[in-house]
Design an enzyme around this catalytic site. Structure first.
Site, short mmCIF file in Angstrom:
data_model
loop_
_atom_site.label_atom_id
_atom_site.label_comp_id
_atom_site.label_asym_id
_atom_site.label_seq_id
_atom_site.Cartn_x
_atom_site.Cartn_y
_atom_site.Cartn_z
N VAL A 243 0.84 -1.20 0.00
CA VAL A 243 0.00 0.00 0.00
C VAL A 243 0.87 1.25 0.00
CG1 VAL A 243 -1.78 1.30 1.25
CG2 VAL A 243 -1.89 -1.20 1.16
N CYS A 244 1.97 1.21 0.73
CA CYS A 244 2.83 2.39 0.92
C CYS A 244 3.27 3.06 -0.39
CB CYS A 244 4.04 2.03 1.77
SG CYS A 244 3.62 1.39 3.39
N PRO A 245 3.79 2.30 -1.37
CA PRO A 245 4.23 3.00 -2.58
C PRO A 245 3.08 3.66 -3.35
CG PRO A 245 4.44 0.62 -2.86
CD PRO A 245 4.10 0.88 -1.42
#
Length: 180
Positions: A53-55
């Site tokens: 999810v972070c990128p």
């Protein structure tokens, strides 16, 4: 978990290493409160590098960097990974190679702890976002659980509303009338 710092509280003092470039010899810088004095700033935290999810969030913030700069606001991305992990992730992720946002390394977890955003079990930052005014005061906070990405357009909308210094009704967007 300690309480999340909230509205009208000063953003904590910090000084951390950050990845600011992929150019050899110019990859790292130390960033601190001095970098945000007198400016609007948006800090967004993510749990871990090399995740899923972070990128998507980092890329979306990066796509919107001009919109933040048009509002005289600086963006800072933060996780508790080291600057070396950040650099490796940028080098190995095509979507992060041309990142214009500094990636702050809160590897001692001092800033995350001071803000009260460490997940109580995982001990990594929640997906927390802070809008800081030019005086260094927190004006908006949002925190999502680890599995839920945030909405960059909402961060921009709230920044716009805060910068009007007027009363903004529900669902207000830039260009609409404020309340008198």
């Amino acid at each position: 978990m300690s309480r999340i710092l909230s509205i009208a509280q000063p953003f904590p003092k910090f000084s951390v290493s950050a990845v600011i470039s992929l150019e050899p010899g110019k990859e790292f810088a130390t960033l601190s409160n001095e970098n945000i004095n007198g400016k609007w700033a948006v800090f967004f935290f993510w749990p871990l590098d090399f995740t899923f999810v972070c990128p998507t969030e980092i890329v979306e913030f990066n796509k919107s960097i001009k919109q933040f700069h048009d509002r005289d606001a600086e963006l800072y991305g933060v996780s508790t990974d080291s600057q070396y992990v950040h650099l490796a992730w940028r080098k190995h992720n095509d979507d992060l190679r041309n990142l214009e946002i500094p990636m702050l390394a809160d590897n001692k977890k001092e800033l995350s702890e001071a803000l009260g955003i460490l997940h109580p079990i995982e001990k990594v930052p929640l997906r927390a976002t802070f809008i800081i005014d030019p005086e260094g005061v927190i004006r908006w906070v949002a925190a999502n659980d680890l599995s839920v990405g945030r909405n960059v357009k909402e961060v921009l909308r709230v920044l716009d509303a805060l910068q009007t210094d007027e009363l903004c009704p529900c669902n207000w967007e830039k260009g609409q009338a404020t309340l008198k």
